[in-house]
Scaffold this active site. Structure first.
Site: not given
Ligand code: 5GP
Length: 180
Positions: A43, A98-99, A102, A130, A151, A158, A164
């Protein structure tokens, strides 16, 4: 725009401007350091590619690929390393790129893992964040945009490997985002 997209949240101009600012801050903060950017595949690739061109000091780039168990739209917190770093980060100033953050669970795992390799410093740069309770304990040094709890796709993000390549950050239609 595809029928699966609800709306554009951040357009190309806004992203470009913010990435430029972030590159400038990083260039100033790491001017006398030994900066190594660690991009989290897949990402963060688009963000990283744009960000490094706004960084005006010498840097190194490496990548990690991780996969979290769970559905395509929700993180489980259990992370598996699919590709590890090529470089030794001991004594280096590491910035994880990081992209999106969350819940912060993926990042928490990465920070713990990389910290054990004894970098001189370890910080995080994310394009999107987020709002979530669990993030409070995480040290995100650079954040591009705070985003609503939807989302998102585009600019590297993606949905089932689609979207992407969208130049903007968009919200997917909520009815398609099924959490399990
Ligand atoms: P976390 O572990 O912080 O909950 O999530 C991190 C990963 O979850 C990100 O690097 C990404 O790959 C995926 N992710 C979390 N939220 C989103 C979203 O809104 N859209 C997409 N495409 N991926 C997300």
């Amino acid at each position: 725009m595809s029928k699966e997209i609800e709306k554009v949240l951040i357009d190309e101009e806004k992203i470009k401007k913010r990435v430029k600012e972030m590159g400038k801050s990083i260039s100033e903060d790491y001017k006398d350091k030994n900066l190594m950017l660690v991009g989290v595949l897949r990402g963060a690739v688009i963000f990283l590619a744009d960000l490094v061109r706004e960084i005006k000091i010498p840097i190194k780039i490496d990548f990690m690929a991780v996969s979290s168990y769970g559905s395509s739209t929700k993180t489980s917190g259990v992370v598996r390393i699919l590709k590890d770093l090529n470089e030794d980060i001991k004594g280096k100033d590491v910035l994880i790129v990081e992209d999106i953050v969350d819940t912060g669970l993926t990042l928490k795992y990465l920070l713990k893992n990389l910290k054990s390799r004894k970098p001189a410093s370890l910080d995080v740069c994310t394009l999107l964040k987020k709002k979530s309770e669990q993030q409070t304990s995480l040290n995100v040094k650079y954040c591009g945009f705070e985003v609503p709890d939807k989302f998102l796709v585009g600019y590297g993000l993606d949905w089932d490997e689609k979207y992407r390549n969208l130049p903007q950050v968009c919200a997917l239609k909520p009815e398609l985002h099924i959490e399990d």
